[in-house]
Design a protein around this motif. Sequence first.
Motif, PDB file in Angstrom:
ATOM      1  N   LYS A  20      25.728   4.310  10.119  1.00  0.00           N
ATOM      2  CA  LYS A  20      25.317   5.602  10.659  1.00  0.00           C
ATOM      3  C   LYS A  20      26.363   6.689  10.434  1.00  0.00           C
ATOM      4  O   LYS A  20      26.042   7.868  10.506  1.00  0.00           O
ATOM      5  CB  LYS A  20      25.017   5.486  12.156  1.00  0.00           C
ATOM      6  CG  LYS A  20      26.231   5.298  13.046  1.00  0.00           C
ATOM      7  CD  LYS A  20      25.799   5.231  14.490  1.00  0.00           C
ATOM      8  CE  LYS A  20      27.007   5.155  15.416  1.00  0.00           C
ATOM      9  NZ  LYS A  20      26.599   5.096  16.828  1.00  0.00           N
ATOM     10  N   GLU A  23      27.829  10.694  12.280  1.00  0.00           N
ATOM     11  CA  GLU A  23      26.771  11.410  12.973  1.00  0.00           C
ATOM     12  C   GLU A  23      26.186  10.570  14.100  1.00  0.00           C
ATOM     13  O   GLU A  23      26.315   9.356  14.130  1.00  0.00           O
ATOM     14  CB  GLU A  23      25.649  11.787  11.983  1.00  0.00           C
ATOM     15  CG  GLU A  23      26.121  12.696  10.867  1.00  0.00           C
ATOM     16  CD  GLU A  23      24.968  13.082   9.956  1.00  0.00           C
ATOM     17  OE1 GLU A  23      23.816  12.839  10.341  1.00  0.00           O
ATOM     18  OE2 GLU A  23      25.223  13.613   8.881  1.00  0.00           O
ATOM     19  N   TRP A  25      23.270   8.829  15.611  1.00  0.00           N
ATOM     20  CA  TRP A  25      22.063   8.252  15.017  1.00  0.00           C
ATOM     21  C   TRP A  25      21.362   7.425  16.082  1.00  0.00           C
ATOM     22  O   TRP A  25      21.706   6.271  16.334  1.00  0.00           O
ATOM     23  CB  TRP A  25      22.451   7.395  13.812  1.00  0.00           C
ATOM     24  CG  TRP A  25      21.341   7.241  12.818  1.00  0.00           C
ATOM     25  CD1 TRP A  25      20.229   7.998  12.678  1.00  0.00           C
ATOM     26  CD2 TRP A  25      21.260   6.247  11.800  1.00  0.00           C
ATOM     27  NE1 TRP A  25      19.452   7.569  11.647  1.00  0.00           N
ATOM     28  CE2 TRP A  25      20.067   6.486  11.080  1.00  0.00           C
ATOM     29  CE3 TRP A  25      22.068   5.194  11.411  1.00  0.00           C
ATOM     30  CZ2 TRP A  25      19.664   5.685  10.006  1.00  0.00           C
ATOM     31  CZ3 TRP A  25      21.677   4.407  10.342  1.00  0.00           C
ATOM     32  CH2 TRP A  25      20.491   4.653   9.657  1.00  0.00           C
ATOM     33  N   GLU A  29      15.837   8.481  15.602  1.00  0.00           N
ATOM     34  CA  GLU A  29      16.149   8.943  14.252  1.00  0.00           C
ATOM     35  C   GLU A  29      16.032   7.808  13.241  1.00  0.00           C
ATOM     36  O   GLU A  29      15.630   8.029  12.098  1.00  0.00           O
ATOM     37  CB  GLU A  29      17.551   9.546  14.226  1.00  0.00           C
ATOM     38  CG  GLU A  29      17.644  10.854  14.992  1.00  0.00           C
ATOM     39  CD  GLU A  29      19.068  11.363  15.062  1.00  0.00           C
ATOM     40  OE1 GLU A  29      19.985  10.525  14.920  1.00  0.00           O
ATOM     41  OE2 GLU A  29      19.265  12.575  15.266  1.00  0.00           O
ATOM     42  N   ASP A  33      13.633   7.883  10.075  1.00  0.00           N
ATOM     43  CA  ASP A  33      14.065   7.620   8.699  1.00  0.00           C
ATOM     44  C   ASP A  33      13.227   6.530   8.046  1.00  0.00           C
ATOM     45  O   ASP A  33      12.854   6.643   6.870  1.00  0.00           O
ATOM     46  CB  ASP A  33      15.542   7.222   8.690  1.00  0.00           C
ATOM     47  CG  ASP A  33      16.456   8.412   8.898  1.00  0.00           C
ATOM     48  OD1 ASP A  33      15.947   9.547   8.867  1.00  0.00           O
ATOM     49  OD2 ASP A  33      17.665   8.210   9.088  1.00  0.00           O
ATOM     50  N   ARG A  72      21.833   7.389   3.009  1.00  0.00           N
ATOM     51  CA  ARG A  72      22.142   8.771   2.641  1.00  0.00           C
ATOM     52  C   ARG A  72      23.077   9.437   3.640  1.00  0.00           C
ATOM     53  O   ARG A  72      23.793  10.383   3.283  1.00  0.00           O
ATOM     54  CB  ARG A  72      20.847   9.576   2.522  1.00  0.00           C
ATOM     55  CG  ARG A  72      20.068   9.681   3.816  1.00  0.00           C
ATOM     56  CD  ARG A  72      18.714  10.341   3.626  1.00  0.00           C
ATOM     57  NE  ARG A  72      17.917  10.294   4.834  1.00  0.00           N
ATOM     58  CZ  ARG A  72      17.958  11.205   5.788  1.00  0.00           C
ATOM     59  NH1 ARG A  72      18.763  12.238   5.654  1.00  0.00           N
ATOM     60  NH2 ARG A  72      17.212  11.097   6.862  1.00  0.00           N
ATOM     61  N   ARG A  73      23.140   8.959   4.884  1.00  0.00           N
ATOM     62  CA  ARG A  73      24.041   9.566   5.865  1.00  0.00           C
ATOM     63  C   ARG A  73      25.486   9.186   5.592  1.00  0.00           C
ATOM     64  O   ARG A  73      26.381  10.014   5.690  1.00  0.00           O
ATOM     65  CB  ARG A  73      23.657   9.135   7.278  1.00  0.00           C
ATOM     66  CG  ARG A  73      22.261   9.574   7.696  1.00  0.00           C
ATOM     67  CD  ARG A  73      21.899   9.012   9.056  1.00  0.00           C
ATOM     68  NE  ARG A  73      20.536   9.378   9.440  1.00  0.00           N
ATOM     69  CZ  ARG A  73      20.219  10.482  10.113  1.00  0.00           C
ATOM     70  NH1 ARG A  73      21.173  11.315  10.463  1.00  0.00           N
ATOM     71  NH2 ARG A  73      18.962  10.749  10.423  1.00  0.00           N
ATOM     72  N   ARG A  74      25.704   7.906   5.266  1.00  0.00           N
ATOM     73  CA  ARG A  74      27.053   7.434   5.023  1.00  0.00           C
ATOM     74  C   ARG A  74      27.546   7.797   3.628  1.00  0.00           C
ATOM     75  O   ARG A  74      28.709   8.160   3.444  1.00  0.00           O
ATOM     76  CB  ARG A  74      27.097   5.920   5.233  1.00  0.00           C
ATOM     77  CG  ARG A  74      28.324   5.226   4.682  1.00  0.00           C
ATOM     78  CD  ARG A  74      29.600   5.790   5.255  1.00  0.00           C
ATOM     79  NE  ARG A  74      29.775   5.499   6.658  1.00  0.00           N
ATOM     80  CZ  ARG A  74      30.868   5.837   7.348  1.00  0.00           C
ATOM     81  NH1 ARG A  74      31.835   6.507   6.733  1.00  0.00           N
ATOM     82  NH2 ARG A  74      30.970   5.553   8.615  1.00  0.00           N
ATOM     83  N   PRO A  76      26.353  10.296   1.014  1.00  0.00           N
ATOM     84  CA  PRO A  76      25.469  11.343   0.492  1.00  0.00           C
ATOM     85  C   PRO A  76      25.597  11.546  -1.013  1.00  0.00           C
ATOM     86  O   PRO A  76      24.597  11.659  -1.719  1.00  0.00           O
ATOM     87  CB  PRO A  76      25.900  12.588   1.270  1.00  0.00           C
ATOM     88  CG  PRO A  76      27.283  12.299   1.737  1.00  0.00           C
ATOM     89  CD  PRO A  76      27.354  10.833   1.957  1.00  0.00           C
ATOM     90  N   SER A 103      19.740  15.945   1.912  1.00  0.00           N
ATOM     91  CA  SER A 103      20.790  15.334   2.723  1.00  0.00           C
ATOM     92  C   SER A 103      22.173  15.583   2.135  1.00  0.00           C
ATOM     93  O   SER A 103      23.123  15.891   2.861  1.00  0.00           O
ATOM     94  CB  SER A 103      20.534  13.831   2.851  1.00  0.00           C
ATOM     95  OG  SER A 103      21.540  13.203   3.603  1.00  0.00           O
ATOM     96  N   ARG A 107      25.696  17.443   3.708  1.00  0.00           N
ATOM     97  CA  ARG A 107      26.668  16.448   4.152  1.00  0.00           C
ATOM     98  C   ARG A 107      27.880  16.314   3.244  1.00  0.00           C
ATOM     99  O   ARG A 107      28.895  15.775   3.681  1.00  0.00           O
ATOM    100  CB  ARG A 107      25.989  15.079   4.294  1.00  0.00           C
ATOM    101  CG  ARG A 107      25.039  14.993   5.475  1.00  0.00           C
ATOM    102  CD  ARG A 107      24.503  13.583   5.674  1.00  0.00           C
ATOM    103  NE  ARG A 107      23.765  13.487   6.914  1.00  0.00           N
ATOM    104  CZ  ARG A 107      22.475  13.724   7.049  1.00  0.00           C
ATOM    105  NH1 ARG A 107      21.767  14.081   5.963  1.00  0.00           N
ATOM    106  NH2 ARG A 107      21.876  13.620   8.211  1.00  0.00           N
TER     107      ARG A 107
END
Length: 575
Positions: A20, A23, A25, A29, A33, A72-74, A76, A103, A107
């Motif tokens: 995560k 951010e 999460w 969420e 996703d 994609r969060r960790r 990008p 994303s 980010r």
Amino acid sequence: MDVTSGIRARRAWLSWEWLKGPERWTRAEVVKDCATAAVLALLGLPLEELTGGAWWRHTLAVVSVVLLTLLRRRLPAGTLVAGAVISGVLPGAFLVTILLAWSAGRRIIGVTRAVVAFTLAFALEVGVGVAAEWSVTRPLWVAVFTTLVFLATTLMPGLASRYWHQRRTLLHALQEHNAQLLRERAMIAGQARLRERQRIAQDMHDSLGHQLALISVHTGALEVDPALTDRQREAVGVLRQASVGAMHELREVVGILRDGVEAPVAVEEAAQPAARGVAGIGGVVEAARAAGTDVGLRVTGTPRPLAPACDHAAFRIVQEALTNAYKHAPGAAITVELRYEDDSLVVEIANGPAAAAEPGEVVSGGQGLTGLRERARLVGGMVHAGPAQGGGFRVAGVLPYGAEPAGAAARGPGDDFGQLAAGLPGTPGMPAPMDWAAVNRELAAGGVRDAGRGSGGVALGCGIAFAAVVLLLIVVVALIALLASSADNAYIAPEEYDRVHVGQSEGEVRGALPNGDSIMTSGMDRKGPVRPMGSSCLALLSSEQPGLNKDRVFRFCFKDGKLVEKQTYEVEQGE
């Protein structure tokens, strides 16, 4: 066994924390996703089906979409580059590039990193697309079309996301700055009020304190005068006690005004009557009786403790009501009643009609009852004052047992006026909120230097995105027109194919057939059966196609100026 389970749980928690990223999460969420990944995967299945993909390609595309969406969060930048490569190989995963670009745009930290990531993604997407379609069509067409698609589906969402996020960050910073300014303004106002309170306290101490001290000294000297009768000496003693009490009250009020706390009580003052509360009402009544006024005190119910503010308010109500009775109904009998009810204390003071003629001029500030009502309101109570039946006047106050002064919970240490709380957004007493529509207009106009850069970036991003969309539409229209104009160079009827015979001269055959210079036939001559060694071939499409997903190709191969072979075969579309 427990240790092993704990280690496994810790590893799972660490992997989840890593996934995560920094951010927040939540489960909602995560579900969102996963739902987004499912929708993108389902929408990509028809694209994979159009290319005739096998079941394992469908499965691989779905897995790729899910993994890229969750990572994609960790990662990008990494997911953006990976999505560009995968979308060139698996058309079913093509739509996820839009989400990855959005994303990554917000980010990726730093302009340089963002430029490198998007440039690398562009180069890989074009390279993979050209490599995959090398044997099918001309590489230039693939490169141009892939570039336009990249502009519309990757660069445009990335720019829009980046500048939209920067704009939100800028507005959030403005909001925090505005809240800080409000707090600072409240602190400045509080300090100004504190200085004014100190000035008032000093004036009261210097003027009233001096006068009260003189009254106390003179009444003390008069009290021991042998020329006075016992009755007069007793009255002078009451005056001296009243002046001493007034000095004590003045000292406490000055301490509250100056420091916000009560003044310390000296040892010699501890023997004075009880503090100004319900316990001190009896002393006030006794002092009134000693002055010759007929005052009765009655207490009903079980006495209960009150909050300090309510206790003080009860004392003030009795004190002010007795003062009014002295002024406006001299000589009248007065009744003071305290009723301890279930949820509140009722303080009632009633006096009869004046026994003597009312003096022509009574010194009064006109603020006594108004102050009582405000004091009671601040502790959650109420005060009623008005004529009583049969003549006279009645003052009644209802005070709760456990109330604190209004706004006490919101005040912090040293915040007597609640100014710190008033400066915080969303709290009672806060000044009118900022007009954020005006802030937006100011940002758009570039009135603030930082805001101007943010609004210029948004305008630049929107301009690039709009230009990319317009360019893509122009190219699509041009491709449609090119395909329509080149259709005559790509198709022949089966009858024309049958009229051509092996052994005819190359010039005769090419003169009777279209030249095949069309994007629709690009690469078709390399498909089908093996071509004769050293020959050059012309591939055309049949005007009568066998199906929606197949093309029938007529191929003519020439060598040494003659037609040496003609073949007809079918090609799967997308191969």
